[in-house]
Design a protein around this motif. Sequence first.
Motif, PDB file in Angstrom:
ATOM      1  N   SER A  35     -30.827 -59.144 -28.748  1.00  0.00           N
ATOM      2  CA  SER A  35     -29.616 -58.962 -29.561  1.00  0.00           C
ATOM      3  C   SER A  35     -28.336 -59.272 -28.788  1.00  0.00           C
ATOM      4  CB  SER A  35     -29.526 -57.513 -30.043  1.00  0.00           C
ATOM      5  OG  SER A  35     -29.241 -56.660 -28.952  1.00  0.00           O
ATOM      6  N   THR A  87     -27.115 -50.746 -32.769  1.00  0.00           N
ATOM      7  CA  THR A  87     -25.819 -51.384 -33.002  1.00  0.00           C
ATOM      8  C   THR A  87     -24.741 -50.322 -33.236  1.00  0.00           C
ATOM      9  OG1 THR A  87     -26.245 -51.558 -35.381  1.00  0.00           O
ATOM     10  CG2 THR A  87     -26.808 -53.476 -34.037  1.00  0.00           C
ATOM     11  N   ASN A  89     -21.436 -49.766 -35.308  1.00  0.00           N
ATOM     12  CA  ASN A  89     -20.896 -50.441 -36.499  1.00  0.00           C
ATOM     13  C   ASN A  89     -19.476 -50.004 -36.875  1.00  0.00           C
ATOM     14  OD1 ASN A  89     -24.104 -49.575 -37.349  1.00  0.00           O
ATOM     15  ND2 ASN A  89     -23.608 -51.729 -37.064  1.00  0.00           N
ATOM     16  N   THR A  91     -15.860 -49.840 -37.792  1.00  0.00           N
ATOM     17  CA  THR A  91     -14.980 -50.850 -38.394  1.00  0.00           C
ATOM     18  C   THR A  91     -13.929 -50.165 -39.265  1.00  0.00           C
ATOM     19  OG1 THR A  91     -14.952 -52.967 -39.568  1.00  0.00           O
ATOM     20  CG2 THR A  91     -16.400 -51.286 -40.489  1.00  0.00           C
ATOM     21  N   ARG A  95      -8.226 -54.128 -39.833  1.00  0.00           N
ATOM     22  CA  ARG A  95      -8.230 -53.660 -38.442  1.00  0.00           C
ATOM     23  C   ARG A  95      -7.274 -54.500 -37.595  1.00  0.00           C
ATOM     24  NH1 ARG A  95     -13.875 -52.498 -35.224  1.00  0.00           N
ATOM     25  NH2 ARG A  95     -12.953 -51.469 -33.428  1.00  0.00           N
ATOM     26  N   ALA A 125     -20.432 -60.847 -37.341  1.00  0.00           N
ATOM     27  CA  ALA A 125     -20.600 -59.436 -36.932  1.00  0.00           C
ATOM     28  C   ALA A 125     -19.704 -58.569 -37.817  1.00  0.00           C
ATOM     29  CB  ALA A 125     -20.308 -59.224 -35.455  1.00  0.00           C
ATOM     30  N   ASP A 160     -24.251 -60.235 -40.024  1.00  0.00           N
ATOM     31  CA  ASP A 160     -24.442 -59.200 -39.012  1.00  0.00           C
ATOM     32  C   ASP A 160     -25.923 -59.157 -38.660  1.00  0.00           C
ATOM     33  OD1 ASP A 160     -22.534 -56.577 -38.147  1.00  0.00           O
ATOM     34  OD2 ASP A 160     -24.678 -56.299 -37.850  1.00  0.00           O
ATOM     35  N   ASN A 216     -28.322 -63.183 -36.388  1.00  0.00           N
ATOM     36  CA  ASN A 216     -28.176 -62.783 -34.992  1.00  0.00           C
ATOM     37  C   ASN A 216     -27.316 -63.828 -34.293  1.00  0.00           C
ATOM     38  OD1 ASN A 216     -28.481 -62.184 -32.305  1.00  0.00           O
ATOM     39  ND2 ASN A 216     -30.724 -61.963 -32.396  1.00  0.00           N
ATOM     40  N   LEU A 217     -26.216 -63.431 -33.685  1.00  0.00           N
ATOM     41  CA  LEU A 217     -25.307 -64.399 -33.049  1.00  0.00           C
ATOM     42  C   LEU A 217     -25.962 -65.139 -31.890  1.00  0.00           C
ATOM     43  CD1 LEU A 217     -21.930 -62.434 -33.092  1.00  0.00           C
ATOM     44  CD2 LEU A 217     -22.462 -64.527 -34.345  1.00  0.00           C
ATOM     45  N   ARG A 233     -14.838 -60.233 -34.176  1.00  0.00           N
ATOM     46  CA  ARG A 233     -14.031 -59.239 -33.462  1.00  0.00           C
ATOM     47  C   ARG A 233     -14.853 -58.004 -33.102  1.00  0.00           C
ATOM     48  NH1 ARG A 233      -9.022 -57.739 -35.997  1.00  0.00           N
ATOM     49  NH2 ARG A 233     -10.230 -57.298 -37.867  1.00  0.00           N
ATOM     50  N   ASN A 234     -14.589 -57.539 -31.896  1.00  0.00           N
ATOM     51  CA  ASN A 234     -15.159 -56.279 -31.424  1.00  0.00           C
ATOM     52  C   ASN A 234     -16.682 -56.277 -31.358  1.00  0.00           C
ATOM     53  OD1 ASN A 234     -12.467 -55.032 -31.332  1.00  0.00           O
ATOM     54  ND2 ASN A 234     -12.560 -55.297 -33.546  1.00  0.00           N
TER      55      ASN A 234
HETATM   56  C1  LIG Z   1     -18.046 -52.679 -33.629  1.00  0.00           C
HETATM   57  S1  LIG Z   1     -18.692 -53.584 -34.993  1.00  0.00           S
HETATM   58  C2  LIG Z   1     -17.332 -54.662 -35.355  1.00  0.00           C
HETATM   59  C3  LIG Z   1     -17.206 -54.947 -36.835  1.00  0.00           C
HETATM   60  C4  LIG Z   1     -16.008 -55.833 -37.225  1.00  0.00           C
HETATM   61  N1  LIG Z   1     -16.137 -57.164 -36.688  1.00  0.00           N
HETATM   62  C5  LIG Z   1     -14.703 -55.207 -36.789  1.00  0.00           C
HETATM   63  O1  LIG Z   1     -14.074 -55.706 -35.879  1.00  0.00           O
HETATM   64  O2  LIG Z   1     -14.331 -54.184 -37.374  1.00  0.00           O
HETATM   65  C6  LIG Z   1     -19.854 -54.669 -34.150  1.00  0.00           C
HETATM   66  C7  LIG Z   1     -20.897 -55.277 -35.083  1.00  0.00           C
HETATM   67  O3  LIG Z   1     -21.590 -56.293 -34.345  1.00  0.00           O
HETATM   68  C8  LIG Z   1     -22.928 -56.330 -34.791  1.00  0.00           C
HETATM   69  N2  LIG Z   1     -23.762 -57.026 -33.788  1.00  0.00           N
HETATM   70  C9  LIG Z   1     -24.171 -56.583 -32.581  1.00  0.00           C
HETATM   71  N3  LIG Z   1     -24.933 -57.513 -31.975  1.00  0.00           N
HETATM   72  C10 LIG Z   1     -24.992 -58.580 -32.807  1.00  0.00           C
HETATM   73  C11 LIG Z   1     -25.641 -59.850 -32.749  1.00  0.00           C
HETATM   74  N4  LIG Z   1     -26.384 -60.226 -31.703  1.00  0.00           N
HETATM   75  N5  LIG Z   1     -25.504 -60.689 -33.793  1.00  0.00           N
HETATM   76  C12 LIG Z   1     -24.767 -60.330 -34.882  1.00  0.00           C
HETATM   77  N6  LIG Z   1     -24.136 -59.142 -35.002  1.00  0.00           N
HETATM   78  C13 LIG Z   1     -24.245 -58.273 -33.971  1.00  0.00           C
HETATM   79  C14 LIG Z   1     -23.273 -54.853 -34.977  1.00  0.00           C
HETATM   80  O4  LIG Z   1     -24.376 -54.677 -35.859  1.00  0.00           O
HETATM   81  C15 LIG Z   1     -21.957 -54.287 -35.541  1.00  0.00           C
HETATM   82  O5  LIG Z   1     -21.973 -54.212 -36.941  1.00  0.00           O
END
Ligand SMILES: C[S@@+](CC[C@H](N)C(=O)[O-])C[C@H]1O[C@@H](n2cnc3c(N)ncnc32)[C@H](O)[C@@H]1O
Length: 290
Positions: A35, A87, A89, A91, A95, A125, A160, A216-217, A233-234
């Motif tokens: 991940s 993860t 989450n 948010t 934001r 994400a 996500d 998955n990124l 972001r984040n």
């Molecule tokens: C802290 S949240 C940020 C949400 C939003 N982008 C914001 O800034 O409010 C991070 C998100 O990244 C997702 N995430 C973590 N690893 C990831 C991956 N490899 N691929 C896609 N999403 C991922 C998590 O599931 C989570 O929902």
Amino acid sequence: LQEAQFQSNVKSVGSSSQNEANEYLAFCEFLEKSSGITLGENKAYLVKNRLRPILEAHNVENLSAATELIKSGRDAKLKLEIIDAMTTNETSWFRDQYPFEYLHDELLPKLTGSRMSTPRIWSAACSYGHEAYSISMIIEEYMMKNPGCFPGGIQIIGTDISSRVVESASAAEFDYLSIARGLSEERKKKYFTKSPDDIYKLNERIKSRVRFQRLNLLESYATLGKFDIIFCRNVLIYFSNENKADIMNKFSRSLQKDGVLILGASETVTSHSTAFEMVKCPRGVVYKPV
Ligand SMILES: C[S@@+](CC[C@H](N)C(=O)[O-])C[C@H]1O[C@@H](n2cnc3c(N)ncnc32)[C@H](O)[C@@H]1O
């Protein structure tokens, strides 16, 4: 005899904590590989707490057994559930505010009439969808002020790694807590209908502009097509420099030539990748592919 028993107890406590440390390290390795999420040394307690109900439900004895099972490829569902549980989450609506002001004041005017095709925006994400829906609200407000500006509409894709948040985002229904942060009373009234059981349902116009899917990124983005704007972001804060660089290179290939990447307020990429240049805007920075 008592001394010998004492020494043997000390040894077994020592070796069991060594086993736990090894078990934790193997799990961290698996999690990062699958991940990108990197855990600090002192997160063993968090991992145990978050995974206990999942391991119990799958009848898996401990973390090593789970890691082995997943590595062998025999339990894809367990793998997804474990990644999902790890993860973060967090948010909120609009934001950091400035990316949405920048979208409204700079990016949307540039996209108006710039091309014949439908502009596309990616919330990578996206967590529970607050970001993607905030973007949709901004577009709605821009279109109200500039009638006829996007005749073919604008498409927003939210992705996500967690299927749990993707499902929740697609439903576009929010409870009292998840509606609380970042939304003005005016937007709450305008864009949501409150049900008798205190669920806030997002209006169809805002919802219909957005589609969500699991992605998955660390994997390929080829099937998503090209975008005019990417919000990511984040999330990069959790990744190694190597993964950050890889993701940046893939983002640059997913953007139109004049596209824009928007990262979180505390994130930067120029030290990890040469694919982007940083552009200062009035209240922050954005990135353009070079
Ligand atoms: C802290 S949240 C940020 C949400 C939003 N982008 C914001 O800034 O409010 C991070 C998100 O990244 C997702 N995430 C973590 N690893 C990831 C991956 N490899 N691929 C896609 N999403 C991922 C998590 O599931 C989570 O929902």
